[in-house]
Design a protein around this motif. Structure first.
Motif, mmCIF file in Angstrom:
data_model
loop_
_atom_site.group_PDB
_atom_site.id
_atom_site.type_symbol
_atom_site.label_atom_id
_atom_site.label_comp_id
_atom_site.label_asym_id
_atom_site.label_seq_id
_atom_site.Cartn_x
_atom_site.Cartn_y
_atom_site.Cartn_z
ATOM 1 N N MET A 8 0.778 -1.211 -0.033
ATOM 2 C CA MET A 8 0.144 -0.005 0.077
ATOM 3 C C MET A 8 0.869 1.419 0.113
ATOM 4 O O MET A 8 1.890 1.166 0.540
ATOM 5 N N ALA A 9 0.480 2.301 -0.650
ATOM 6 C CA ALA A 9 0.953 3.482 -0.755
ATOM 7 C C ALA A 9 0.045 4.528 -0.689
ATOM 8 O O ALA A 9 -0.932 4.473 -1.628
ATOM 9 N N LEU A 62 -2.814 3.449 -3.028
ATOM 10 C CA LEU A 62 -2.595 2.387 -3.954
ATOM 11 C C LEU A 62 -2.589 1.079 -3.144
ATOM 12 O O LEU A 62 -1.946 1.159 -2.080
ATOM 13 N N ILE A 63 -3.243 0.067 -3.499
ATOM 14 C CA ILE A 63 -3.560 -1.181 -2.864
ATOM 15 C C ILE A 63 -3.139 -2.143 -3.962
ATOM 16 O O ILE A 63 -3.770 -2.388 -4.976
ATOM 17 N N ALA A 64 -2.110 -3.000 -3.681
ATOM 18 C CA ALA A 64 -1.321 -3.959 -4.794
ATOM 19 C C ALA A 64 -1.374 -5.254 -4.039
ATOM 20 O O ALA A 64 -1.183 -5.309 -2.740
ATOM 21 N N ILE A 155 6.258 3.243 -7.652
ATOM 22 C CA ILE A 155 5.865 3.283 -6.247
ATOM 23 C C ILE A 155 6.151 1.868 -5.687
ATOM 24 O O ILE A 155 6.552 2.274 -4.249
ATOM 25 N N PHE A 156 6.126 0.909 -6.151
ATOM 26 C CA PHE A 156 6.282 -0.357 -5.296
ATOM 27 C C PHE A 156 7.442 -1.211 -5.629
ATOM 28 O O PHE A 156 8.086 -1.987 -5.079
ATOM 29 N N VAL A 175 -3.411 -4.532 -8.953
ATOM 30 C CA VAL A 175 -3.308 -3.098 -8.483
ATOM 31 C C VAL A 175 -4.775 -2.457 -8.412
ATOM 32 O O VAL A 175 -5.380 -2.502 -9.504
ATOM 33 N N GLY A 176 -5.286 -2.085 -7.334
ATOM 34 C CA GLY A 176 -6.667 -1.191 -6.994
ATOM 35 C C GLY A 176 -6.278 -0.198 -6.467
ATOM 36 O O GLY A 176 -5.089 0.267 -6.107
#
Length: 183
Positions: A8-9, A62-64, A155-156, A175-176
């Protein structure tokens, strides 16, 4: 499947929009995919202004979900049909992962799906009918013009990788996210 990691970010929507969103470019890709795979309510064309949607929020969470495969799974070689079936299993798995995003939503936020909506076996849009699950359907980042590959890398720190020559990739990433802090 060995392990699922949740990444997450939180990012500023305006910064994200400037660096990663190109609706014209990605909506064309979505339309090409729909022509090959069938139409879907989570993909364009939309009856709303995508830019206005992005600019309605201040923050994006961001949730991956990174799914890593076991050594046995990585060593296996699949026929094209077998590989399609294995990967289809993960498409259905996305719906369960979406529960983490639904749980974060409130009246001042909007969840973003982990890729194209797969709630129904076949989307009713293919038949010119309204969505059967409008309360659960969400739009994916890429359908709203977001560059998911670049997002994941910047980002990740991971690259999006794909199955190749009958072999699973080292990992899959879905990614959502959540647009929140409504203006």
């Amino acid at each position: 499947m060995s392990e699922i990691k949740k990444l997450m970010a939180d990012v500023d929507v305006e910064e994200y929009y400037e660096k990663y969103v190109d609706f014209e470019k990605f909506s064309k890709l979505c339309m090409e995919e729909q022509e090959m795979l069938g139409y879907n309510w989570s993909y364009p064309p939309f009856d709303f202004d995508v830019d206005e949607l992005w600019h309605s929020y201040n923050k994006l969470k961001l949730i991956a979900f990174k799914i890593e495969f076991s050594a046995d799974e990585l060593e296996a070689t699949f026929t094209d049909d077998q590989l399609k079936m294995v990967l289809k299993r993960f498409e259905r798995f996305k719906v369960r992962l979406m529960n983490d995003i639904y749980a974060l939503e409130d009246e001042d936020s909007m969840g973003l799906f982990l890729g194209k909506c797969t709630l129904c076996m076949r989307c009713t849009r293919e038949f010119g009918m309204q969505c059967k699950m409008p309360l659960k359907m969400r739009y994916p980042i890429e359908a709203l013009g977001g560059d998911v590959d670049k997002t994941v890398e910047d980002i990740f720190g991971y690259k999006i990788i794909y199955a190749h020559e009958g072999r699973l990739p080292e990992y899959l990433i879905f990614v959502g996210g959540l647009l929140y802090d409504k203006k």
